[in-house]
Design a protein around this motif. Structure first.
Motif, mmCIF file in Angstrom:
data_model
loop_
_atom_site.group_PDB
_atom_site.id
_atom_site.type_symbol
_atom_site.label_atom_id
_atom_site.label_comp_id
_atom_site.label_asym_id
_atom_site.label_seq_id
_atom_site.Cartn_x
_atom_site.Cartn_y
_atom_site.Cartn_z
ATOM 1 N N SER A 206 0.831 -1.207 0.000
ATOM 2 C CA SER A 206 0.000 0.000 0.000
ATOM 3 C C SER A 206 0.863 1.254 0.000
ATOM 4 O O SER A 206 0.564 2.222 -0.722
ATOM 5 C CB SER A 206 -0.933 -0.008 1.211
ATOM 6 O OG SER A 206 -0.191 -0.020 2.418
ATOM 7 N N ARG A 207 1.940 1.244 0.765
ATOM 8 C CA ARG A 207 2.827 2.398 0.768
ATOM 9 C C ARG A 207 3.540 2.567 -0.571
ATOM 10 O O ARG A 207 3.772 3.696 -1.019
ATOM 11 C CB ARG A 207 3.856 2.251 1.893
ATOM 12 C CG ARG A 207 3.274 2.432 3.277
ATOM 13 C CD ARG A 207 2.857 3.855 3.505
ATOM 14 N NE ARG A 207 2.173 4.031 4.774
ATOM 15 C CZ ARG A 207 1.759 5.198 5.235
ATOM 16 N NH1 ARG A 207 1.978 6.297 4.531
ATOM 17 N NH2 ARG A 207 1.121 5.287 6.377
ATOM 18 N N SER A 208 3.902 1.467 -1.204
ATOM 19 C CA SER A 208 4.551 1.564 -2.521
ATOM 20 C C SER A 208 3.592 2.147 -3.550
ATOM 21 O O SER A 208 3.987 2.979 -4.382
ATOM 22 C CB SER A 208 5.031 0.181 -2.960
ATOM 23 O OG SER A 208 5.977 -0.345 -2.049
ATOM 24 N N LEU A 209 2.325 1.738 -3.493
ATOM 25 C CA LEU A 209 1.346 2.281 -4.433
ATOM 26 C C LEU A 209 1.111 3.759 -4.192
ATOM 27 O O LEU A 209 1.040 4.557 -5.144
ATOM 28 C CB LEU A 209 0.038 1.497 -4.307
ATOM 29 C CG LEU A 209 -1.082 1.888 -5.283
ATOM 30 C CD1 LEU A 209 -0.620 1.754 -6.721
ATOM 31 C CD2 LEU A 209 -2.314 1.034 -5.027
ATOM 32 N N MET A 210 1.006 4.153 -2.924
ATOM 33 C CA MET A 210 0.834 5.578 -2.638
ATOM 34 C C MET A 210 2.085 6.374 -3.002
ATOM 35 O O MET A 210 1.996 7.537 -3.412
ATOM 36 C CB MET A 210 0.495 5.772 -1.161
ATOM 37 C CG MET A 210 -0.924 5.363 -0.806
ATOM 38 S SD MET A 210 -1.444 5.907 0.836
ATOM 39 C CE MET A 210 -0.354 4.929 1.854
ATOM 40 N N ALA A 211 3.270 5.761 -2.858
ATOM 41 C CA ALA A 211 4.496 6.441 -3.287
ATOM 42 C C ALA A 211 4.506 6.655 -4.792
ATOM 43 O O ALA A 211 4.936 7.707 -5.279
ATOM 44 C CB ALA A 211 5.713 5.627 -2.858
ATOM 45 N N LEU A 212 4.014 5.665 -5.554
ATOM 46 C CA LEU A 212 3.938 5.815 -7.004
ATOM 47 C C LEU A 212 2.983 6.938 -7.392
ATOM 48 O O LEU A 212 3.301 7.782 -8.251
ATOM 49 C CB LEU A 212 3.495 4.496 -7.620
ATOM 50 C CG LEU A 212 3.315 4.481 -9.135
ATOM 51 C CD1 LEU A 212 4.638 4.773 -9.836
ATOM 52 C CD2 LEU A 212 2.745 3.141 -9.606
ATOM 53 N N ILE A 213 1.815 6.977 -6.755
ATOM 54 C CA ILE A 213 0.842 8.029 -7.068
ATOM 55 C C ILE A 213 1.388 9.403 -6.685
ATOM 56 O O ILE A 213 1.263 10.377 -7.447
ATOM 57 C CB ILE A 213 -0.479 7.739 -6.342
ATOM 58 C CG1 ILE A 213 -1.079 6.422 -6.837
ATOM 59 C CG2 ILE A 213 -1.471 8.876 -6.555
ATOM 60 C CD1 ILE A 213 -2.303 5.984 -6.078
ATOM 61 N N SER A 214 2.010 9.495 -5.511
ATOM 62 C CA SER A 214 2.581 10.766 -5.077
ATOM 63 C C SER A 214 3.710 11.210 -6.003
ATOM 64 O O SER A 214 3.814 12.395 -6.355
ATOM 65 C CB SER A 214 3.093 10.643 -3.641
ATOM 66 O OG SER A 214 3.718 11.827 -3.219
ATOM 67 N N GLY A 215 4.562 10.271 -6.407
ATOM 68 C CA GLY A 215 5.648 10.631 -7.313
ATOM 69 C C GLY A 215 5.151 11.133 -8.656
ATOM 70 O O GLY A 215 5.668 12.116 -9.198
ATOM 71 N N ILE A 216 4.127 10.486 -9.200
ATOM 72 C CA ILE A 216 3.584 10.925 -10.489
ATOM 73 C C ILE A 216 2.966 12.312 -10.373
ATOM 74 O O ILE A 216 3.163 13.185 -11.242
ATOM 75 C CB ILE A 216 2.549 9.899 -10.993
ATOM 76 C CG1 ILE A 216 3.245 8.580 -11.348
ATOM 77 C CG2 ILE A 216 1.797 10.438 -12.212
ATOM 78 C CD1 ILE A 216 2.284 7.471 -11.717
ATOM 79 N N ALA A 217 2.208 12.554 -9.297
ATOM 80 C CA ALA A 217 1.573 13.865 -9.122
ATOM 81 C C ALA A 217 2.609 14.972 -8.992
ATOM 82 O O ALA A 217 2.496 16.025 -9.645
ATOM 83 C CB ALA A 217 0.665 13.826 -7.892
ATOM 84 N N HIS A 218 3.629 14.751 -8.181
ATOM 85 C CA HIS A 218 4.653 15.784 -8.018
ATOM 86 C C HIS A 218 5.531 15.917 -9.266
ATOM 87 O O HIS A 218 6.026 17.019 -9.551
ATOM 88 C CB HIS A 218 5.528 15.468 -6.803
ATOM 89 C CG HIS A 218 4.831 15.680 -5.492
ATOM 90 N ND1 HIS A 218 4.028 14.719 -4.912
ATOM 91 C CD2 HIS A 218 4.808 16.754 -4.652
ATOM 92 C CE1 HIS A 218 3.555 15.182 -3.761
ATOM 93 N NE2 HIS A 218 4.010 16.401 -3.579
#
Length: 392
Positions: A206-218
């Motif tokens: 779950s943290r890896s998926l949220m890290a991917l989403i956060s990285g793409i947004a930023h």
């Protein structure tokens, strides 16, 4: 002297010697024990992926090797991207340093009516005593830095070796552990192991998926603003914001803000605003949906567990605190008996004044209903009224 006193003294001295020996051994092996603990949680995190690959016919050793290869590749890629970004920024700062120094010297000359020049400042710095002492201390500290780096690499290798063995020989380890326990205890141990695997793996994924989403947004934001090193900064924000709980987002956003400030000060303000808005979106919309079935713990419990883990084991405790607490909470929840909650307004958070108001309103409705029933039976003083005492 009683006959039992010498034996008691010998027993007490023996126990004290064993305690001292155990304390000394624990102090000597504390580093190894922490490495084994980290390796165990890392093995629990990759256990679901290894089990899926093994269920499809692949050997557990090969499956574990492939998972570790993917993790190492991602880690090396992140370090290379971040290192290239830092190296580029350092080169730019060194190239622009004479301009910065000239601007500072001009400002000092204009405001303090001095006649300083860059050549004089550079000569005074190069021939200063503190610079020579700093160079000497740095030269003597190269050996210490090398020893620290080699020690860190050896510790990392130890963690990876132990985690590889734990993941590859997971079934054998469980069989060896269950072989020394009675059958009733074996079921409990296997259940606790399964809960730990689910919670730790769920936390990581779950943290890896949220890290991917956060990285793409930023990354999209940094590309739109034209900030350099957008891929490396996006990866930095995604990883640091998710794997450092509670304050990781703001710590991760500091580096993009600094780089954006070198381009345009207003870009740093835009980055700060985006970090704050995205943090609220993640807390109230994204994170509850992704972690509802993995590590569903209260934010206050998560924050307290991180503080406790940091106090006990430093940065390592901060990383493994949340999956450990989630595992313990799930394990206790499986054995704690729960009851139906009474339908009391205080349980549901309604104010006591509202409760009183509702009670008065209910009484008024009952009195109005009774009056209407009296009128239906003949009104006041009628037959219905005469029969009321008998019915009461």
């Amino acid at each position: 002297m009683p006959a039992w006193l010498p034996r008691a003294m010998v027993l007490a001295l023996t126990l004290y010697a064993c305690f001292q020996l155990g304390s000394w051994a624990f102090d000597q092996l504390i580093g190894l024990l922490i490495n084994v603990l980290i390796a165990f949680f890392l093995a629990l995190a990759i256990e679901p992926a290894v089990s899926r690959m093994a269920a499809r016919g692949m050997r557990r050793g090969m499956a574990t090797f492939l998972v570790f290869l993917a993790v190492l590749t991602a880690g090396v890629g992140f370090v290379v991207l971040l290192g290239s970004m830092l190296a580029g920024q350092i080169v730019d700062m060194v190239e622009e340093f004479p301009k910065y120094l000239d601007s500072v010297i001009n400002w000092v000359n204009q405001n303090f009516h001095t006649e300083l020049s860059r050549v004089e400042v550079q000569d005074s710095l190069l021939h200063s005593d503190w610079l020579q002492k700093y160079v000497q201390n740095s030269a003597t500290g190269v050996l210490d830095i090398s020893t620290t780096v080699l020690g860190g690499l050896f510790r990392l290798l130890t963690i990876f070796l132990f985690s590889f063995y734990f993941a590859a020989d997971g079934p054998r380890l469980r069989r060896a552990l269950c072989s020394v326990l009675p059958p009733a205890r074996q079921a409990e141990v296997l259940r606790a192991w399964e809960i730990a695997v689910d919670k730790t793996g769920g936390y990581l994924y779950s943290r890896s998926l949220m890290a991917l989403i956060s990285g793409i947004a930023h990354y999209i934001l940094l590309v739109v603003l034209g900030v350099p090193y957008a891929p490396a900064l996006a990866i930095w924000v995604g990883l640091v914001s998710q794997f450092i709980p509670t304050i990781g987002t703001y710590l991760a956003g500091a580096l993009p803000m600094l780089i954006a400030f070198t381009v345009d000060p207003w870009y740093a303000v835009w980055v700060l605003g985006f970090v704050v808005v995205y943090q609220q979106f993640e807390n109230y919309a994204l994170q509850p949906k992704l972690t509802a079935k993995t590590v569903d713990i209260h934010p206050a419990v998560a924050f307290g567990s991180v503080i406790a883990g940091t106090a006990l084991m430093g940065a390592v405790g901060a990383l493994i605190a949340i999956p450990a607490v989630a595992t313990l909470q799930a394990f206790l929840g499986a054995y704690v008996k729960r009851y139906d909650v009474t339908d009391d307004p205080r349980v549901h958070g309604r104010h006591q004044q509202q409760q009183r108001g509702g009670t008065v309103l209910a009484r008024l409705r009952r009195s109005l209903g009774a009056a209407e029933s009296d009128e239906a039976r003949g009104g006041p003083g009628g037959a219905g009224t005469a029969e009321e005492p008998e019915r009461a």
